[in-house]
Design an enzyme around this catalytic site. Sequence first.
Site, PDB file in Angstrom:
ATOM      1  N   ASP A   1      51.099 -50.143  -7.662  1.00 38.35           N
ATOM      2  CA  ASP A   1      52.253 -50.791  -7.840  1.00 38.35           C
ATOM      3  C   ASP A   1      53.303 -50.934  -6.267  1.00 38.35           C
ATOM      4  O   ASP A   1      54.335 -51.626  -6.320  1.00 38.35           O
ATOM      5  CB  ASP A   1      53.445 -50.284  -8.694  1.00 38.35           C
ATOM      6  CG  ASP A   1      53.515 -48.761  -8.439  1.00 38.35           C
ATOM      7  OD1 ASP A   1      53.501 -48.351  -7.394  1.00 38.35           O
ATOM      8  OD2 ASP A   1      54.087 -48.243  -9.439  1.00 38.35           O
TER       9      ASP A   1
ATOM     10  N   ARG B   1      58.381 -38.860  -5.819  1.00 39.00           N
ATOM     11  CA  ARG B   1      58.836 -39.340  -6.958  1.00 39.00           C
ATOM     12  C   ARG B   1      58.127 -39.281  -8.274  1.00 39.00           C
ATOM     13  O   ARG B   1      58.545 -38.774  -9.410  1.00 39.00           O
ATOM     14  CB  ARG B   1      59.436 -40.943  -6.935  1.00 39.00           C
ATOM     15  CG  ARG B   1      59.875 -41.568  -8.272  1.00 39.00           C
ATOM     16  CD  ARG B   1      60.043 -42.835  -8.114  1.00 39.00           C
ATOM     17  NE  ARG B   1      61.233 -43.257  -6.838  1.00 39.00           N
ATOM     18  CZ  ARG B   1      62.393 -43.416  -7.372  1.00 39.00           C
ATOM     19  NH1 ARG B   1      63.011 -43.287  -8.551  1.00 39.00           N
ATOM     20  NH2 ARG B   1      63.559 -43.543  -6.441  1.00 39.00           N
TER      21      ARG B   1
ATOM     22  N   ALA C   1      51.028 -45.020  -7.451  1.00 43.14           N
ATOM     23  CA  ALA C   1      52.170 -45.290  -8.449  1.00 43.14           C
ATOM     24  C   ALA C   1      53.345 -44.900  -8.219  1.00 43.14           C
ATOM     25  O   ALA C   1      53.360 -43.436  -7.957  1.00 43.14           O
ATOM     26  CB  ALA C   1      51.469 -45.477  -9.817  1.00 43.14           C
ATOM     27  N   HIS C   2      54.514 -45.349  -7.768  1.00 39.17           N
ATOM     28  CA  HIS C   2      55.862 -44.839  -7.612  1.00 39.17           C
ATOM     29  C   HIS C   2      57.003 -45.369  -7.822  1.00 39.17           C
ATOM     30  O   HIS C   2      58.044 -45.394  -7.799  1.00 39.17           O
ATOM     31  CB  HIS C   2      55.845 -44.287  -6.026  1.00 39.17           C
ATOM     32  CG  HIS C   2      56.113 -45.481  -5.218  1.00 39.17           C
ATOM     33  ND1 HIS C   2      54.972 -46.427  -4.752  1.00 39.17           N
ATOM     34  CD2 HIS C   2      57.072 -46.013  -4.690  1.00 39.17           C
ATOM     35  CE1 HIS C   2      55.532 -47.407  -3.981  1.00 39.17           C
ATOM     36  NE2 HIS C   2      56.968 -47.110  -3.870  1.00 39.17           N
ATOM     37  N   ARG C   3      56.636 -46.873  -8.227  1.00 41.10           N
ATOM     38  CA  ARG C   3      57.870 -47.758  -8.686  1.00 41.10           C
ATOM     39  C   ARG C   3      58.772 -47.002  -9.733  1.00 41.10           C
ATOM     40  O   ARG C   3      58.232 -46.621 -10.736  1.00 41.10           O
ATOM     41  CB  ARG C   3      57.373 -49.054  -9.366  1.00 41.10           C
ATOM     42  CG  ARG C   3      56.709 -49.927  -8.276  1.00 41.10           C
ATOM     43  CD  ARG C   3      57.947 -50.639  -7.148  1.00 41.10           C
ATOM     44  NE  ARG C   3      57.052 -50.886  -6.093  1.00 41.10           N
ATOM     45  CZ  ARG C   3      57.676 -50.947  -4.774  1.00 41.10           C
ATOM     46  NH1 ARG C   3      58.933 -50.765  -4.798  1.00 41.10           N
ATOM     47  NH2 ARG C   3      57.043 -51.287  -3.979  1.00 41.10           N
TER      48      ARG C   3
END
Length: 363
Positions: free
Chosen positions: A285, A241, A206-208
């Site tokens: 994501d 992130r 997950a990084h969006r």
Amino acid sequence: MALHIACFVGARPNFMKVAPLLRLLRQDRQFAPSFVHTGQHYDFQMSEVFLHDLGLPAPDALFEVGSGTHAAQTARVMSATEHYFNRFRPDWAVVVGDVNSTLGVALTAARMGIAVAHVEAGLRSGDRAMPEEINRIATDHLSRLLFLPSADAGENLEREGVDRSRMRLVGNVMVDSLFLVLPRARKAEVWARYQLAPKHYCVVTAHRPENVDNRLHLRRLTDILAQVAARLPAVLPLHPRTRQRLEQARALAALQEVPGLHLTEPLGYLDFLGLVDGAAVALTDSGGLQEETTALGIPCLTLRENTERPITVTVGTNTLTGLDPLAVSACLDQVLAGTYKVGAIPPLWDGKAAERIVRAFTE
Ligand code: UD1
């Protein structure tokens, strides 16, 4: 004279798309390829390990543009690319995917009269809140040659008035890399490092920005992770992130304590592919992982409301769950019961996309 084709990479999801293409171009005397890295991603685990795992050479040029706001990062890519083009003037600039480097290079090349070829053209999520969607649209309209991973991409482009003569349906070049590296990735038995049994764990990425930059959504994400890990051990390699956002929200320590959840550093290509291949299911994501799981026949639950890769849902193993815990839980029930849909591999995701791309440059 050999055709000078400059192949650009910038961020993690670019390397596996350029590798098979560069390999073929370097074997063919008709071409004089160069390999340029903008340096959008720079940590060893986000960049260099991929060069190594994919057998890519050291870049002929590295710009070191680094991180920043969209405007600052794109501007640095453009300025460095302009300098490079002034010195070397390639016949073609090949860009891949949808990151800021993709757009920065395409815009600079088009302005300088250098032909742009876009690999992975025509994908659309319909969601302009995602920076990648703007990058895709703009890059496609700046490109002379558009290499499509699937037929739906051509329909998207036609709807935007792009002429069919610029499009080539070549298939998914990322699958070329996947097939090439898979035997090595399997041999590594990466799951054993986390004391996991094959097909009895879940891989999460997950990084969006919409999932991790928004505190409410980040909270929903961590709740879902705890819910999933209570049923199936899970491994989450943390994108920088995501790590930063979890630290800022003071949520990292609590996540580290979630039973059944293993947090790791970002993994290299080989290790990550091996981990995905051994998994029962992926939660993500990422755009690339939606495609890799479809190619491997592994169930994928996508933590987004939309996808620019709808073929992974209609043909492949993907389901869009968003950050809805009930939707995730219902899919997980099916995965654990063995009743989750069985996907198929889309046409032309056959490991030969790069061959078709190379052919297009001499036609
Ligand atoms: C970028 C792409 C995204 C892609 C993702 C894959 C854009 C708009 N986004 O998002 O489409 O899915 O890469 O990873 O181009 N950082 C590091 N080390 C690095 C790189 C980044 O610590 O090597 C940190 C920096 O603090 C940076 C943040 O991660 O500010 C985000 O990096 P950035 O390149 O801006 O965007 P990504 O979220 O990685």
